[in-house]
Design a protein around this motif. Structure first.
Motif, short mmCIF file in Angstrom:
data_model
loop_
_atom_site.label_atom_id
_atom_site.label_comp_id
_atom_site.label_asym_id
_atom_site.label_seq_id
_atom_site.Cartn_x
_atom_site.Cartn_y
_atom_site.Cartn_z
N ARG A 159 0.84 -1.21 0.00
CA ARG A 159 0.00 0.00 0.00
C ARG A 159 0.87 1.26 0.00
O ARG A 159 0.59 2.22 -0.71
CB ARG A 159 -0.90 0.02 1.23
CG ARG A 159 -2.15 -0.77 1.09
CD ARG A 159 -3.13 -0.51 2.23
NE ARG A 159 -4.25 -1.40 2.10
CZ ARG A 159 -4.62 -2.29 3.01
NH1 ARG A 159 -3.97 -2.40 4.17
NH2 ARG A 159 -5.64 -3.08 2.79
N GLU A 160 1.90 1.24 0.83
CA GLU A 160 2.79 2.39 0.95
C GLU A 160 3.43 2.78 -0.38
O GLU A 160 3.61 3.97 -0.64
CB GLU A 160 3.89 2.11 1.98
CG GLU A 160 3.42 2.17 3.42
CD GLU A 160 3.12 3.59 3.87
OE1 GLU A 160 4.01 4.45 3.76
OE2 GLU A 160 1.99 3.80 4.34
N ILE A 161 3.81 1.80 -1.18
CA ILE A 161 4.45 2.12 -2.46
C ILE A 161 3.43 2.24 -3.59
O ILE A 161 3.79 2.50 -4.73
CB ILE A 161 5.55 1.10 -2.82
CG1 ILE A 161 5.01 -0.31 -2.99
CG2 ILE A 161 6.68 1.17 -1.81
CD1 ILE A 161 6.01 -1.30 -3.56
N GLY A 162 2.16 2.07 -3.27
CA GLY A 162 1.09 2.32 -4.23
C GLY A 162 0.88 1.25 -5.29
O GLY A 162 0.38 1.56 -6.36
N VAL A 163 1.23 0.00 -4.99
CA VAL A 163 1.05 -1.06 -5.99
C VAL A 163 -0.04 -2.07 -5.63
O VAL A 163 -0.41 -2.89 -6.48
CB VAL A 163 2.37 -1.81 -6.31
CG1 VAL A 163 3.42 -0.85 -6.83
CG2 VAL A 163 2.87 -2.60 -5.13
N LEU A 164 -0.54 -2.04 -4.39
CA LEU A 164 -1.61 -2.96 -4.01
C LEU A 164 -2.90 -2.51 -4.71
O LEU A 164 -3.31 -1.37 -4.60
CB LEU A 164 -1.79 -2.99 -2.50
CG LEU A 164 -2.70 -4.10 -1.96
CD1 LEU A 164 -2.08 -5.48 -2.24
CD2 LEU A 164 -2.91 -3.93 -0.49
#
Length: 166
Positions: A159-164
């Motif tokens: 989530r933090e890196i925006g890929v989920l």
């Protein structure tokens, strides 16, 4: 070492290992052929051990498995793989949905940052497309962690890196 002691030894090694155990190494330690170790692994599986066999060795399947849906471009691959393994995850595979072929699957078995770097280097050197290239970047990974807490950390990292993809 007799059969019973050898299988007990292998079982203990698998339970304590924090890395894959190579069949050839086990064979040398036990004074038998690699084929005998293959048979031992089959018998241990038949007795209920969840042993995973990969080209890089054997290991026990751990407690928590999830299919996680991700979406990113080619450049996001390194961030994704690194985030998962740093949070304690093992990336077993990648899957995409194809319009004609249905589900396409690639075996990964990435357990460490070094293995992620090796995969990324091979991907770059080959110039081959990623499976996710055919699905607009949307793909799933079967991810394994030792605990639910580690799985929560993997999900948080993605989530933090925006890929989920949620």
């Amino acid at each position: 070492m007799d059969n019973t002691r050898r299988r007990a030894y292998i079982k203990e090694k698998l339970q304590q290992a924090d890395h894959r155990l190579r069949g050839m190494d086990l064979a040398k330690e036990c004074g038998v052929s690699r084929q005998v170790i293959v048979g031992d692994m089959a018998l241990l599986r038949a007795r209920g051990m969840d042993i995973i066999s990969t080209p890089r060795g054997y290991y026990l399947k751990k407690a928590c498995l999830r299919i996680l849906v991700c979406r990113h471009d080619r450049e996001g691959t390194g961030k994704e793989l690194t985030a998962i393994v740093r949070a304690g995850g093992i990336i077993h595979d990648v899957r995409v949905e194809h319009e004609i072929y249905g589900e396409l699957h690639g075996q990964l078995e990435i357990k460490s940052e070094a293995e992620a770097v090796s995969f990324l280097r091979a991907m770059q050197d080959s110039g081959s497309p990623l499976l996710s290239d055919i699905s607009g970047g949307i793909h799933t990974h079967l991810v394994e962690t030792k605990t639910e807490e580690e799985m929560a950390q993997v999900i948080h990292a993605l989530r933090e890196i925006g890929v989920l993809y949620e």
